[in-house]
Design a protein around this motif. Structure first.
Motif, short mmCIF file in Angstrom:
data_model
loop_
_atom_site.label_atom_id
_atom_site.label_comp_id
_atom_site.label_asym_id
_atom_site.label_seq_id
_atom_site.Cartn_x
_atom_site.Cartn_y
_atom_site.Cartn_z
N THR A 39 0.97 -1.38 0.28
CA THR A 39 -0.22 -0.37 -0.05
C THR A 39 1.24 0.72 -0.18
OG1 THR A 39 -0.34 0.19 2.32
CG2 THR A 39 -1.39 -1.02 0.81
N PHE A 40 0.50 1.97 -0.82
CA PHE A 40 1.07 3.33 -0.41
C PHE A 40 0.46 4.55 -0.77
CE2 PHE A 40 1.77 7.08 -3.02
CZ PHE A 40 3.11 7.65 -2.33
N SER A 41 0.01 5.66 0.37
CA SER A 41 -0.62 7.35 0.12
C SER A 41 0.27 8.16 0.64
CB SER A 41 -1.41 7.01 1.85
OG SER A 41 -0.56 6.55 2.53
N GLY A 42 -0.06 8.85 -0.22
CA GLY A 42 0.34 10.28 -0.31
C GLY A 42 0.08 11.67 -1.01
N SER A 43 0.72 13.08 -0.81
CA SER A 43 0.32 13.65 -1.46
C SER A 43 1.29 14.62 -2.53
CB SER A 43 -0.40 14.91 -0.68
OG SER A 43 0.53 15.21 0.08
N TYR A 49 -2.96 17.24 -4.11
CA TYR A 49 -4.27 16.38 -4.90
C TYR A 49 -3.02 14.31 -4.24
CZ TYR A 49 -5.50 18.34 -8.62
OH TYR A 49 -6.02 19.21 -9.43
N GLN A 50 -4.24 14.24 -3.03
CA GLN A 50 -4.61 12.40 -2.82
C GLN A 50 -3.99 11.78 -3.59
OE1 GLN A 50 -3.09 13.94 0.79
NE2 GLN A 50 -4.03 11.86 0.46
N TYR A 51 -2.79 10.69 -3.40
CA TYR A 51 -2.62 8.93 -3.93
C TYR A 51 -3.24 8.33 -3.80
CZ TYR A 51 -1.28 12.55 -7.92
OH TYR A 51 -1.56 13.50 -9.15
N GLU A 52 -3.48 7.07 -3.72
CA GLU A 52 -3.86 6.23 -2.19
C GLU A 52 -2.85 4.69 -3.86
OE1 GLU A 52 -6.33 5.93 -0.04
OE2 GLU A 52 -6.11 7.89 0.87
N LEU A 53 -3.06 3.80 -3.14
CA LEU A 53 -2.78 2.53 -3.95
C LEU A 53 -2.82 1.55 -2.95
CD1 LEU A 53 -1.23 1.98 -7.07
CD2 LEU A 53 0.89 2.00 -5.68
N LYS A 54 -3.00 0.59 -3.30
CA LYS A 54 -3.56 -0.87 -3.11
C LYS A 54 -3.00 -2.30 -3.57
CE LYS A 54 -5.18 -3.95 0.45
NZ LYS A 54 -7.01 -4.02 0.96
N LEU A 55 -2.04 -2.72 -3.80
CA LEU A 55 -1.30 -3.74 -4.72
C LEU A 55 -1.47 -5.34 -3.83
CD1 LEU A 55 1.02 -2.12 -7.15
CD2 LEU A 55 -0.56 -2.28 -7.66
N GLU A 56 -1.32 -6.22 -4.47
CA GLU A 56 -1.74 -7.53 -4.29
C GLU A 56 -0.97 -8.46 -4.76
OE1 GLU A 56 -5.72 -9.44 -2.92
OE2 GLU A 56 -6.65 -7.59 -1.61
N LEU A 57 -0.02 -8.30 -4.37
CA LEU A 57 1.37 -9.02 -5.07
C LEU A 57 0.81 -10.32 -5.13
CD1 LEU A 57 4.36 -7.82 -3.63
CD2 LEU A 57 2.74 -6.69 -5.63
N PHE A 58 0.91 -10.89 -6.70
CA PHE A 58 1.60 -12.30 -6.80
C PHE A 58 1.97 -13.46 -5.24
CE2 PHE A 58 2.09 -15.87 -9.41
CZ PHE A 58 1.73 -16.50 -9.58
N GLU A 59 2.50 -13.03 -4.66
CA GLU A 59 3.18 -14.41 -4.03
C GLU A 59 3.33 -13.22 -2.31
OE1 GLU A 59 2.73 -17.57 -3.84
OE2 GLU A 59 2.81 -17.73 -5.75
N LYS A 60 3.64 -14.43 -1.74
CA LYS A 60 4.17 -13.72 -0.27
C LYS A 60 5.43 -13.26 -0.82
CE LYS A 60 1.49 -16.70 2.78
NZ LYS A 60 1.35 -17.72 3.91
N LEU A 91 0.46 -9.07 -9.49
CA LEU A 91 -0.56 -8.70 -9.75
C LEU A 91 -1.34 -10.25 -8.93
CD1 LEU A 91 -1.88 -5.82 -9.91
CD2 LEU A 91 -0.48 -6.32 -8.46
N ARG A 92 -2.00 -10.41 -7.58
CA ARG A 92 -2.80 -11.99 -7.57
C ARG A 92 -3.74 -12.50 -8.48
NH1 ARG A 92 -3.42 -11.68 -1.07
NH2 ARG A 92 -1.11 -11.81 -1.62
N GLY A 93 -4.55 -11.21 -8.67
CA GLY A 93 -6.04 -11.18 -9.34
C GLY A 93 -5.85 -11.87 -10.69
N GLU A 94 -6.58 -12.07 -10.82
CA GLU A 94 -7.07 -12.63 -12.79
C GLU A 94 -7.25 -12.30 -14.25
OE1 GLU A 94 -6.05 -15.71 -14.34
OE2 GLU A 94 -4.77 -17.33 -12.33
N GLY A 95 -7.44 -10.84 -12.93
CA GLY A 95 -7.91 -10.29 -14.23
C GLY A 95 -7.30 -9.46 -14.86
N LYS A 96 -8.35 -8.29 -15.41
CA LYS A 96 -6.96 -6.84 -16.12
C LYS A 96 -6.04 -6.57 -15.13
CE LYS A 96 -6.80 -3.37 -19.83
NZ LYS A 96 -7.86 -2.44 -20.74
#
Length: 186
Positions: A39-43, A49-60, A91-96
């Motif tokens: 996860t990342f957050s900052g301005s 402007y507020q920026y946020e990011l949450k990435l569920e990575l492929f593995e541990k 990323l962990r998810g199968e989607g785009k």
């Protein structure tokens, strides 16, 4: 409403490089869990402007061995994988993949090309290492894997048999006369 910064990534067998592209970021906060949640957050910007990011990575990942560097133009993270191996995707998810996540081709190394050093060359590029860009301009590529010689498809004989007529240069007066003669009379 928060925005998403551009994220670039590359990998080695033992780590993943994640670069959050956000110039002049303020209050940058990065969090990484052993389950692989980044996860990342900052301005940033004149209007903060507020920026946020949450990435569920492929593995541990191994949080203790991972490193972060907050710079003026970006936030660079070296995320240590919990188990060595090449990930199929970031990323962990199968989607785009989200549009703001891109491959970092400057740091990318293919699985079969890794020399064991593990670290990307962050300095200048040495084009002499590309080698083999001889007179044929194909760098010694073997096109036989693609079903025969690539040059078989090029038929040069057509070019030799065609006659190309050279345009006749005429001054503007002659050209207008010829046009009048060619026009049908009424």
């Amino acid at each position: 409403m928060s925005r998403h910064p551009e994220v670039k990534w590359a990998q080695r067998v033992d780590k993943v490089y994640i670069t959050v592209q956000l110039a002049d970021s303020k209050n940058a906060k990065v969090d990484l869990t052993p389950e692989g949640v980044f996860t990342f957050s900052g301005s940033a910007g004149t209007e903060d402007y507020q920026y946020e990011l949450k990435l569920e990575l492929f593995e541990k990942v191994n949080v203790e061995e991972s490193k972060i560097n907050v710079g003026v133009r970006s936030i660079f993270c070296v995320v240590q994988k919990a188990e060595n191996g090449w990930w199929k995707r970031l990323l962990r998810g199968e989607g785009k993949t989200p549009h703001y996540v891109k491959v970092d081709w400057d740091k990318w190394v293919d699985e079969d090309e890794e020399d064991g050093s593990g670290e990307p060359d962050l300095g200048g590029m040495d084009f002499s290492k590309f080698g083999g860009m001889g007179a044929d301009g194909m760098g010694g590529m073997d096109f036989s894997k693609f079903g025969g010689d690539a040059m078989d498809d090029i038929d040069e004989s057509d070019d030799e048999e065609q006659e190309v007529s050279k345009p006749v240069e005429a001054d503007a007066g002659e050209a207008s006369t010829e046009t009048k003669e060619a026009a049908p009379s009424t």
